[in-house]
Structure formats: C-alpha cells, structure tokens
Scaffold this active site. Structure first.
Site, PDB file in Angstrom:
ATOM      1  N   HIS A  97      38.021  29.761  40.550  1.00 31.43           N
ATOM      2  CA  HIS A  97      38.233  30.581  41.757  1.00 31.43           C
ATOM      3  C   HIS A  97      36.932  31.134  42.336  1.00 31.43           C
ATOM      4  O   HIS A  97      36.928  32.174  42.993  1.00 31.43           O
ATOM      5  CB  HIS A  97      39.205  31.723  41.464  1.00 31.43           C
ATOM      6  CG  HIS A  97      40.487  31.292  40.818  1.00 31.43           C
ATOM      7  ND1 HIS A  97      41.380  30.449  41.439  1.00 31.43           N
ATOM      8  CD2 HIS A  97      41.012  31.578  39.589  1.00 31.43           C
ATOM      9  CE1 HIS A  97      42.406  30.241  40.638  1.00 31.43           C
ATOM     10  NE2 HIS A  97      42.216  30.897  39.515  1.00 31.43           N
ATOM     11  N   ASP A 119      46.882  39.305  34.837  1.00 37.01           N
ATOM     12  CA  ASP A 119      47.252  37.944  34.446  1.00 37.01           C
ATOM     13  C   ASP A 119      47.902  37.935  33.067  1.00 37.01           C
ATOM     14  O   ASP A 119      47.475  37.220  32.164  1.00 37.01           O
ATOM     15  CB  ASP A 119      46.018  37.041  34.488  1.00 37.01           C
ATOM     16  CG  ASP A 119      45.376  37.024  35.863  1.00 37.01           C
ATOM     17  OD1 ASP A 119      45.470  36.004  36.545  1.00 37.01           O
ATOM     18  OD2 ASP A 119      44.781  38.050  36.274  1.00 37.01           O
ATOM     19  N   HIS A 166      44.130  41.288  43.579  1.00 36.29           N
ATOM     20  CA  HIS A 166      44.147  40.237  42.552  1.00 36.29           C
ATOM     21  C   HIS A 166      42.892  39.358  42.531  1.00 36.29           C
ATOM     22  O   HIS A 166      42.204  39.312  41.508  1.00 36.29           O
ATOM     23  CB  HIS A 166      45.406  39.381  42.712  1.00 36.29           C
ATOM     24  CG  HIS A 166      45.602  38.394  41.601  1.00 36.29           C
ATOM     25  ND1 HIS A 166      45.757  38.775  40.281  1.00 36.29           N
ATOM     26  CD2 HIS A 166      45.665  37.030  41.600  1.00 36.29           C
ATOM     27  CE1 HIS A 166      45.915  37.704  39.524  1.00 36.29           C
ATOM     28  NE2 HIS A 166      45.862  36.626  40.295  1.00 36.29           N
ATOM     29  N   ASN A 171      48.784  35.527  42.798  1.00 39.40           N
ATOM     30  CA  ASN A 171      49.184  34.230  43.340  1.00 39.40           C
ATOM     31  C   ASN A 171      50.398  33.648  42.619  1.00 39.40           C
ATOM     32  O   ASN A 171      51.181  32.889  43.203  1.00 39.40           O
ATOM     33  CB  ASN A 171      48.020  33.236  43.279  1.00 39.40           C
ATOM     34  CG  ASN A 171      47.495  33.027  41.880  1.00 39.40           C
ATOM     35  OD1 ASN A 171      47.027  33.973  41.249  1.00 39.40           O
ATOM     36  ND2 ASN A 171      47.564  31.812  41.376  1.00 39.40           N
TER      37      ASN A 171
END
Length: 544
Positions: free
Chosen positions: A375, A200, A365, A283
């Site tokens: 999440h 990220d 991921h 994502n």
C-alpha cells in the site's frame, strides 16, 4: 546503629537516582529528543504467528444463547462523557438463496442500568434494525442478520462504574449483568488511564494472542482502526483463503461470508461488553453487494456518535475522552475539499478548545507515512487534500492501520521533519489472516511503480516522484526515510497513556513477548509554546 559501608552507601545512592530517573520518565526517550535516527528491527523469522482463522466450531465463536437472549453485546462512546451506546443482537442470522428478513419490531430494545450492582435502576429504549448482504448471481448464498439493537444511555456521571442488562424484559429475554466505566469529564488534567489501539484485527489465532495481551494491560478504551472481521476473505459458501483475488479470481462479484461477523462479535464480547470500542471503517468493510451497495455490515453493527458530533455519516465522526479530542476520519469516503467530510472536519476542528481538550488525535485506515511496499503511497490523494488542515489545527498523533506491520514516525509534515507535525503511527498488526508486511520500499529492487498506487476505491492519482529532499526525482527513498523513526514486522497492539497537557506515553507490545514486555516506547510531547494553535472557535458560525 552500625556504620554503613561506603560501597553500600554508593550503591544505594545509585539505585535511588536510577529509580528517580525511571519514575520521572528520563529513561524513556521523548519526541523532544528527536528527530530520531531511523531504526529497522530485523525480521524475527522464528516467529511468524499462526495466521489461521478460528474455525466455526471453536467455542469462542459459537452461539451459546437461546431464543431471543442478547449476544454480541457491545459498548461504544457517544461524543461526550455523559453518554454511551449499548448494542447487541437477538435472533439467529439466516443464510441461503431464498431468505426473509426478520421484523426488527419483534423484540424490544431496552437497557436497564444503575450505578450500583443492586438498587434503583433506570431504563433506556433505543432502536433496532436488520441488514442483508445480497448477491445478484445464481448459486451465491444471501445473508440476513439477526436483529441489531442500539440504545443510547444519557445523563451519566463521569469516570463512574455502571451496571447494565440489555434485551427485552417483556418476553423476558435479558442479558446477564455487565458493567462499563464512563470516560472522565473533558478537561486539561483529566484523561482515561489506558487507551488500546489496534488495527486489522481479523479472527485468527494471532488475533486471540493480540486480545489476550491487550486485556492484560487493562484498557479503559479501545480504538480499532479499520478491518475487523475479514469476512470478505470468504466465499458465500464459507470457503476462505489468505488471498481472495489469488484463490477466487473468477468470482463474478467479491463475495463475503457474513457469519464471520457474528463469530467476531461473539469472540469480542468478553472485552467490548465492558470496555468501550470505537471503530472506523477499513477496506475490508467495503463488502460490495447488489446494486453496488457497500459497508452494510459496518454501518449496521456498530453504533457511532455521528449525529452527536455533527456528522451525517457513519464513515467519520468525533468524540471526547477526557482531555483528548478524537477525530475518526474515513479513508473510503469523499475526502476532497469540496466534499461533506472535509467541510465537517473544518467545523469540527474549529470547535476544539485546546484549553479543555489539550490533545488532538486523528485516525483513519490507510496511512500516509508508511515505508513498506504494501500500500505504498496509496493514500496520497487523501494526504494532499487533508494534511494542511490537520497541521493548521495542531493534530498531535495520527493512528492508521492497513499495512500489516508496525511503524512510528518522527514528527513530520509534507514528508519533511517538522517539530510541529504529528507523530504518525501505523499499527495494522492486529493479527489477521493476510500476510504480514515485511518488505520496505526503500530496499533495492522493492520500489513500486507509480502506476500501482492509485486509490482503488476513491479513485484519483496523486503519487508522483519527490521534488525535493534526499529522494528528489525518485518515487522511493534509497534508505529508510528520515521521517521513519522505528519499524518492525510483528503482530501486536499499542497503549496510549496521556499523563498531562503535554506528555503522553506510547507503548507498543509484541505478541511474541511476555506480558508486560515492551517493544517500542516513547513519550510524545506537545510543545504548545513552540507550536501554537490559533483559536478558531469564532469562525464556526460564519462557516456553517
């Protein structure tokens, strides 16, 4: 010679013992000492980082080459030590309502390389392509890339420094001389010195701190566990926001500003032109466009050893780095047992010879074992489908991103402490523009509702209340779960140093600390005698 005082002698002996303990790693805890009592480091409110993107006029993201000279030069690995990929871009991208793609055949894809800075050179040729990000709505700007080149070098010596130039010598338009070092040959006593792990990342001032700290640790290989440029936090006119859905809730399609990819490639070149980087999709790489096409930038900009590792997709592949076999899995590709990825994974794992590549590391991921509200249990369907297979083949370590914080688990399998389960490490703390994850699902009032957890991209709903253990009948624990060994909300990166067939040193570094200061450190220890993995190589042909 005079007599040494007893007190000085005692001190000298004590220092000698301490140094010996440090040199043999006794002062550093190991997973054999675990499972560890869960630790949560309180949030350091004085340091939240500078989560602001680098502007397009920052010198580190501006185009400094001219004409057809290469830029965004990038090294990545093939499936074995004797091959690497060199990638770069020539020409300028175009953005606007009416644009025309460049012809990839305009410029050649050539790499000249040698083992010495001066001397005889070899030449390799590759392929080139362009990609576009197109939108079906009036007023949105379309994008087409410069010409992207990928050239595979083969027949390389292990653990050897190579010098190279890339471009088209016929124009001429060649890069400066760069260099890289190949991976060691696969073997039980052969490992890269340091492997940097980041997730990220983004392109913020936090990112620059992460990369500065990472480079100070002199890695031999970098793994990026998804979410690179965060181009999808922007509209096509270049307007950005920390939260796309909050700021641009009325957009007809989720736009992206693709020049952020070019900015990111330019910023990363000083590192990745000499240290191989291996990427797996996140994502933020989805980037839907016309006809619901996705992952166009990801699949075009990076070179993957998919074909070399028997994969038909850029979303999942494998490679060796010395005595480590890495399995890079797609959290945004079909992971069900009937799908291509699962069938490929079965064959890939069955071919792993633990006498050659003792260590087995898996990455994707979205994490399975994260205790943050962000999440929370989002990837449960993937866990249900794939976890048994990874456990059967004795995966040692799992790296994930997605959650913007750091967390290391005890050895775990199916939510239970298990001495033969892998250590799961979430390292989605690279420094992107979105907010840091700071709340935990086990804290009062923070437990999400199960209805919020379906996989938004792949579909499916698998996260239910726990049926056994301390959290039986609940969707969340009411304290930090036993499987969570250490968690902290800070930006940073990790370094994996495999020492031998059984011991690997894992160190996490925080951006706010001085260079070389460690945040979390542990020896991850394999116990093949306690957790034997039955060879399955013979079954490969029957499953093919």
């Amino acid at each position: 010679m005079g007599t040494v005082p007893v007190s000085v002698f005692i001190v000298a002996v004590f220092v000698s013992v301490v140094m010996r303990r440090l040199s043999f790693g006794a002062a550093i805890p190991s997973t054999v000492d675990g499972p560890f009592k869960p630790v949560t480091v309180p949030l350091d409110k004085s340091f939240r980082g500078h989560a602001v993107d680098l502007p397009d006029n920052d010198p580190r993201v501006q185009r400094i080459v001219t004409g057809w000279e290469p830029e965004q030069i990038f090294v990545s690995l093939s499936s074995t030590h004797d091959s690497v990929w060199i990638s770069w871009i020539t020409g300028e991208f175009k953005i606007g309502e009416n644009i025309k793609e460049m012809d990839p055949k305009t410029v050649g894809s050539v790499v000249k390389y040698r083992r010495w800075r001066f001397g005889m050179t070899k030449t390799a040729m590759g392929h080139s392509l362009v990609y576009s990000q197109l939108y079906p709505f009036k007023g949105l700007q379309n994008y087409t890339s410069g010409i992207i080149h990928h050239v595979r070098l083969t027949g390389l010596k292990p653990n050897t420094l190579y010098y190279y130039q890339c471009g088209d010598p016929s124009i001429p338009a060649m890069s400066d001389v760069h260099y890289f070092r190949t991976m060691p040959a696969s073997g039980p006593r052969s490992y890269p010195g340091r492997i940097a792990i980041i997730g990220d990342l983004g392109l913020t001032y936090n990112t620059t701190s992460t990369i500065d700290h990472l480079m100070s640790n002199h890695p031999n290989l970098v793994l990026l566990i998804g979410d690179a440029s965060y181009a999808n936090l922007y509209l096509t006119n270049g307007t950005g926001a920390d939260c796309y859905s909050c700021a641009f809730s009325d957009t007809p399609i989720h736009e992206t500003y693709q020049p952020r990819w070019d900015y990111w490639g330019r910023f990363m070149q000083p590192l990745v032109s000499k240290v191989p980087l291996m990427m797996i999709e996140g994502n933020h790489e989805i980037e839907e466009q016309i006809e619901k096409k996705t992952f166009a930038a990801y699949s075009a900009r990076f070179a993957f050893p998919s074909e070399e590792s028997g994969s038909s997709s850029t979303f999942y592949y494998s490679f060796n780095a010395g005595g480590i076999h890495f399995v890079m899995l797609g959290g945004y590709a079909d992971y069900n047992k009937s799908g291509d990825q699962y069938q490929w994974l079965k064959k890939d794992l069955a071919k792993v010879d633990r006498k050659v590549t003792s260590w087995l590391v898996a990455t994707w991921h979205p994490p399975w074992y994260s205790t943050y509200t962000a999440h929370y249990r989002e990837a449960e369907c993937m866990r249900v489908a794939v976890e048994d297979l990874l456990y059967k083949y004795g995966v040692d370590i799992v790296f994930n991103g997605h959650v913007h914080a750091y967390e290391r688990s005890n050895r775990v399998y199916n939510y239970n402490l298990d001495p033969c389960g892998p250590v799961h490490i979430t390292i989605g703390d690279g420094g992107n523009r979105e907010k840091m994850a700071i709340t935990h699902a086990d804290e009062p009032g923070n437990c999400p509702k199960p209805s919020t957890t379906p996989d938004k991209f792949m579909g499916g709903f698998c996260a239910f209340n726990f049926t056994s253990g301390p959290a039986s009948g609940k969707f969340c624990w009411d304290r930090q779960p036993d499987y969570s060994a250490y968690r902290e909300s800070s930006f940073g990166h990790g370094i994996l140093e495999v020492k031998n067939e059984t011991h690997a040193l894992w160190t996490w570094y925080r951006n706010q600390d001085a260079y070389g200061t460690t945040g979390d450190v542990v020896y991850i220890v394999r116990q093949p005698d306690r957790c034997p993995v039955e060879p399955d190589v013979i079954k490969v042909n029957s499953e093919a």
